[in-house]
Design an enzyme around this catalytic site. Structure first.
Site, PDB file in Angstrom:
ATOM      1  CB  ILE A 115      -0.944   0.021   1.238  1.00  0.00           C
ATOM      2  CG1 ILE A 115      -1.776  -1.273   1.325  1.00  0.00           C
ATOM      3  CG2 ILE A 115      -1.848   1.256   1.183  1.00  0.00           C
ATOM      4  CD1 ILE A 115      -2.666  -1.553   0.134  1.00  0.00           C
ATOM      5  CE  LYS A 116       4.431   5.149  -4.778  1.00  0.00           C
ATOM      6  NZ  LYS A 116       4.540   5.222  -6.240  1.00  0.00           N
ATOM      7  CB  VAL A 117       0.203   6.088   2.497  1.00  0.00           C
ATOM      8  CG1 VAL A 117      -0.707   4.877   2.678  1.00  0.00           C
ATOM      9  CG2 VAL A 117       1.471   5.930   3.328  1.00  0.00           C
TER      10      VAL A 117
END
Ligand code: G3P
Length: 217
Positions: free
Chosen positions: A82-84
């Site tokens: 997951i890229k935040v």
């Protein structure tokens, strides 16, 4: 050093994965938009080709919605990362996801202090954008050196994922600094294979070999 390919072009990913040099994939909303595919389908297709980490970015700005988006993205495949974004809500989301064992890539990092925050939030990867710093007259590699030093000082497990790589010299510099990962466009990864003396030498060898009239098989 691990090589990730920074693209949402499935044909490019398949082609480069076949070289054995692709350890993972990073995407971002701009690359996903360019692909013209439905985002969830795109990530599923990439994950089926590359077993390593595949970054899929949330698009919400608030923590609660980021968590909901992450829950959807995580279900796609085990290797989804997951890229935040590097914002307070992004780091809150990073901490929550990392605590439950989900891989998180914190993106849009432009300072060493931001990278320190991401490590404290338990990020698996920090993505400092070297090319975009170069674009505004700063040396992106100075940032990589600072982050590597700081992470070493405290033995942080967060991997330095050099992003916004634009050319092979960026890869060389990142490798010399000991960065864990470089994510690069397909053209840059392909360029790493090339050297004019390799081509010239190979031609000379094969010309001489042809003169023998032999064949190995
Ligand atoms: O995926 C993030 C980053 O690698 C983008 O690169 O060239 O658009 O600055 P660039």
């Amino acid at each position: 050093m691990k090589f990730f390919v920074d693209t949402a072009d499935l044909n490019e990913i398949k082609d480069l994965a076949a070289t054995g040099m692709v350890d993972g994939v990073t995407t971002n909303p701009s690359l996903a938009a360019k692909s013209g595919k439905k985002f969830l389908d795109l990530i599923a297709e990439i994950c089926a080709v590359v077993p390593g980490p595949v970054s899929a970015e949330v698009t919400a700005l608030d923590h609660a919605t980021m968590m909901k988006e992450a829950a959807v993205l995580k279900k796609i495949a085990k290797n989804v990362t997951i890229k935040v974004p590097l914002t307070p809500d992004g780091l809150k989301t990073c901490k929550a996801l990392s605590s439950e064992g989900t891989m998180v890539n914190v993106t849009l990092c432009f300072s060493a202090n931001q990278a320190l925050l991401a490590a404290k939030a338990g990020a698996s990867f920090i993505s400092p954008f070297v090319g975009r710093l170069d674009d505004i007259g700063q040396d992106g590699m100075d940032l990589i050196a600072d982050i590597c030093q700081i992470y070493n000082n405290y033995d942080f497990k967060t991997e330095v994922l050099v992003a916004s790589i634009r050319h092979p010299v960026h890869v060389l510099q990142a490798a010399k600094l000991g960065a864990h990962v470089g994510t690069m466009p397909p053209s840059t990864l392909r360029a790493l294979f090339n050297h004019p003396l390799t081509e010239k030498g190979l031609k000379a060898f094969l010309d001489d070999w042809a003169k023998t009239g032999q064949s190995i098989i």
